[in-house]
Design a protein around this motif. Structure first.
Motif, PDB file in Angstrom:
ATOM      1  N   THR A   3       0.853  -1.115   0.218  1.00 18.92           N
ATOM      2  CA  THR A   3       0.012  -0.042   0.009  1.00 18.92           C
ATOM      3  C   THR A   3       0.964   1.440  -0.024  1.00 18.92           C
ATOM      4  O   THR A   3       1.925   1.399   0.609  1.00 18.92           O
ATOM      5  CB  THR A   3      -0.861   0.193   1.351  1.00 18.92           C
ATOM      6  N   THR A   4       0.660   2.109  -0.942  1.00 19.94           N
ATOM      7  CA  THR A   4       1.415   3.305  -0.972  1.00 19.94           C
ATOM      8  C   THR A   4       0.704   4.380   0.149  1.00 19.94           C
ATOM      9  O   THR A   4      -0.405   4.773  -0.248  1.00 19.94           O
ATOM     10  CB  THR A   4       1.285   4.065  -2.283  1.00 19.94           C
ATOM     11  N   ALA A   6       1.090   8.529   1.531  1.00 15.96           N
ATOM     12  CA  ALA A   6       1.533   9.653   1.456  1.00 15.96           C
ATOM     13  C   ALA A   6       1.415  10.576   2.630  1.00 15.96           C
ATOM     14  O   ALA A   6       0.381  10.397   3.106  1.00 15.96           O
ATOM     15  CB  ALA A   6       1.104  10.413   0.135  1.00 15.96           C
ATOM     16  N   THR A  31       9.973   2.371   0.050  1.00 18.92           N
ATOM     17  CA  THR A  31       9.782   2.724  -1.157  1.00 18.92           C
ATOM     18  C   THR A  31       8.258   2.845  -1.435  1.00 18.92           C
ATOM     19  O   THR A  31       7.622   3.309  -2.248  1.00 18.92           O
ATOM     20  CB  THR A  31      10.139   1.680  -2.150  1.00 18.92           C
ATOM     21  N   SER A  32       7.238   2.356  -0.345  1.00 18.32           N
ATOM     22  CA  SER A  32       5.961   2.586  -0.437  1.00 18.32           C
ATOM     23  C   SER A  32       5.467   4.099   0.068  1.00 18.32           C
ATOM     24  O   SER A  32       4.328   4.118   0.141  1.00 18.32           O
ATOM     25  CB  SER A  32       5.265   1.446   0.181  1.00 18.32           C
ATOM     26  N   ILE A  33       6.272   4.644   0.747  1.00 17.68           N
ATOM     27  CA  ILE A  33       6.136   5.894   1.543  1.00 17.68           C
ATOM     28  C   ILE A  33       6.257   7.088   0.482  1.00 17.68           C
ATOM     29  O   ILE A  33       7.489   7.210   0.022  1.00 17.68           O
ATOM     30  CB  ILE A  33       7.084   6.057   2.599  1.00 17.68           C
ATOM     31  N   VAL A  34       5.430   8.041   0.428  1.00 18.62           N
ATOM     32  CA  VAL A  34       5.687   9.122  -0.306  1.00 18.62           C
ATOM     33  C   VAL A  34       5.788  10.257   0.521  1.00 18.62           C
ATOM     34  O   VAL A  34       5.001  10.761   0.980  1.00 18.62           O
ATOM     35  CB  VAL A  34       4.584   9.571  -1.302  1.00 18.62           C
ATOM     36  N   VAL A  55      12.766   7.097   0.828  1.00 21.42           N
ATOM     37  CA  VAL A  55      11.462   7.090   0.682  1.00 21.42           C
ATOM     38  C   VAL A  55      11.250   7.912  -0.733  1.00 21.42           C
ATOM     39  O   VAL A  55      12.187   8.519  -1.175  1.00 21.42           O
ATOM     40  CB  VAL A  55      10.458   7.679   1.789  1.00 21.42           C
ATOM     41  N   GLN A  56      10.043   7.695  -1.368  1.00 17.82           N
ATOM     42  CA  GLN A  56       9.983   8.504  -2.492  1.00 17.82           C
ATOM     43  C   GLN A  56       9.548   9.912  -2.043  1.00 17.82           C
ATOM     44  O   GLN A  56       8.955  10.268  -1.017  1.00 17.82           O
ATOM     45  CB  GLN A  56       8.590   8.329  -3.303  1.00 17.82           C
ATOM     46  N   VAL A  75      -1.336   6.873  -5.178  1.00 12.60           N
ATOM     47  CA  VAL A  75      -1.303   6.894  -3.659  1.00 12.60           C
ATOM     48  C   VAL A  75      -2.623   6.177  -3.224  1.00 12.60           C
ATOM     49  O   VAL A  75      -3.718   6.549  -3.700  1.00 12.60           O
ATOM     50  CB  VAL A  75      -1.140   8.117  -3.050  1.00 12.60           C
ATOM     51  N   ASP A  76      -2.532   5.296  -2.348  1.00 12.50           N
ATOM     52  CA  ASP A  76      -3.512   4.581  -1.797  1.00 12.50           C
ATOM     53  C   ASP A  76      -4.223   5.163  -0.311  1.00 12.50           C
ATOM     54  O   ASP A  76      -5.321   5.457  -0.316  1.00 12.50           O
ATOM     55  CB  ASP A  76      -3.270   3.241  -1.417  1.00 12.50           C
TER      56      ASP A  76
END
Length: 350
Positions: A3-4, A6, A31-34, A55-56, A75-76
């Protein structure tokens, strides 16, 4: 696929604490964190520091709501940490119309999230509006600082009713341990007024009441755990992330006493003077901005009404899940006064 998630204000107080908790407790792959930042330059210190954590990093700013469209693509879950631009709430002595205060910034980001197809928005509200009779979250507050939060909460609820958002969670984040100087009459332990406040023995305030003080780092852990739980666990809920009043509540008179002890036993007392005298003192004698003082003074009526004496076990349970013990406000006061005497300064407001 992970799950992404943000996070706005990822380099700020609450956003930064939440990002740190996500990584430190391995709650989500980096890598799933914005991490959203107002910095638009990949070469800036803020951007580089965030990127170094794996992180992104994406640019998004409340001043340009369209920037959230690209930032939230794919983003989820979106953790919307409230904008720090509190001056939007008191442009004059008149109540700012709905949509013109900080809630306007929030709505811009929320609308972008809807357009981007975000499935779940988590909003960092504030720990006022506790109903001490019902022992549950209320929908009104005497505090001006809570107005934009309640308007944002109402907007999110409207979008859910209209079927535009699948899930919304309202986290009423506890009043920061670290923000005690603001509540204690703008008490200064390391800034421009530090010399005067070093000899201050009395703090005039409009009113007083118990506060369930909570450390920023602890709020970050609690928020991170909520973000990474299944949406069904917290979707559609409004709750407080705040230490229980029964064990952690301290009035501003209590805080003043603790400050006195921390600065070597020099007494400091709170004097209740009522709203009008409070406004006169902080505008005329302390030279604070009139509109800001008159907006902020309602905070004390809210404290007296028990709005911040929260008894919600959610945070306590979340911290226990990862073996974290809540940081008491006493510890924060000792650290702040010590640092202030060495020339530093600390503030905080959601």
């Amino acid at each position: 696929m992970a799950t992404t998630i943000a996070i706005t204000g990822a380099s700020g107080k609450l956003g930064g604490a939440t990002l740190s908790a996500l990584l430190a407790h391995r709650l989500a792959p980096p890598t799933s964190i914005v991490a959203l930042t107002s910095s638009s330059s990949p070469g800036s210190a803020t951007w580089t520091a965030l990127a170094s954590q794996g992180v992104q990093v994406r640019h998004a700013t409340f001043d340009a709501p369209e920037s959230f469209d690209a930032a939230l693509r794919g983003v989820d879950k979106f953790f919307l940490v409230s904008t720090p631009h509190i001056a939007l709430d008191f442009g004059s002595d008149e109540e700012v119309p709905d949509g013109k205060g900080r809630e306007g910034h929030h709505r811009g980001a929320i609308d972008a999230a809807v357009r981007a197809g975000v499935k779940h928005i988590y909003y960092s509200s504030l720990a006022f509006a506790w109903d001490p009779v019902a022992k549950a979250p209320g929908s009104t507050s005497k505090a001006g600082v809570m107005r934009a939060h309640l308007r944002t909460e109402a907007y999110l609820a409207q979008l859910v009713r209209e079927g535009k958002l699948p899930h919304v969670t309202i986290l009423r984040e506890g009043l920061y341990n670290e923000s005690w100087p603001l509540y204690l009459g703008y008490f200064d332990v390391g800034g421009a007024d530090a010399d005067a406040d070093a000899d201050r023995t009395e703090v005039p305030l409009a009113a007083d009441g118990p506060v369930s003080w909570t450390a920023i780092a602890d709020l970050g852990v609690g928020s991170a755990l909520v973000l990474t739980a299944a949406s069904e666990a917290y979707g559609g809920k409004t709750f407080y992330l705040s230490n229980p009043a029964s064990s952690h509540a301290r009035s501003l008179a209590d805080i003043a006493k603790l400050v006195g002890e921390a600065r070597g036993g020099k007494p400091l007392d709170v004097k209740i003077v009522g709203r009008e005298a409070h406004e006169r003192y902080y505008v005329a004698e302390r030279e604070k901005e009139g509109p800001a003082v008159r907006w902020w003074v309602g905070t004390y009526a809210a404290l007296a009404a028990g709005e911040c004496a929260v008894e919600d076990p959610t945070l306590e349970g979340l911290l226990a899940e990862v073996g974290v013990k809540a940081t008491p406000v006493e510890e924060c006061i000792r650290a702040t006064v010590t640092k202030g005497q060495a020339g530093s300064r600390i503030f905080g407001l959601q």
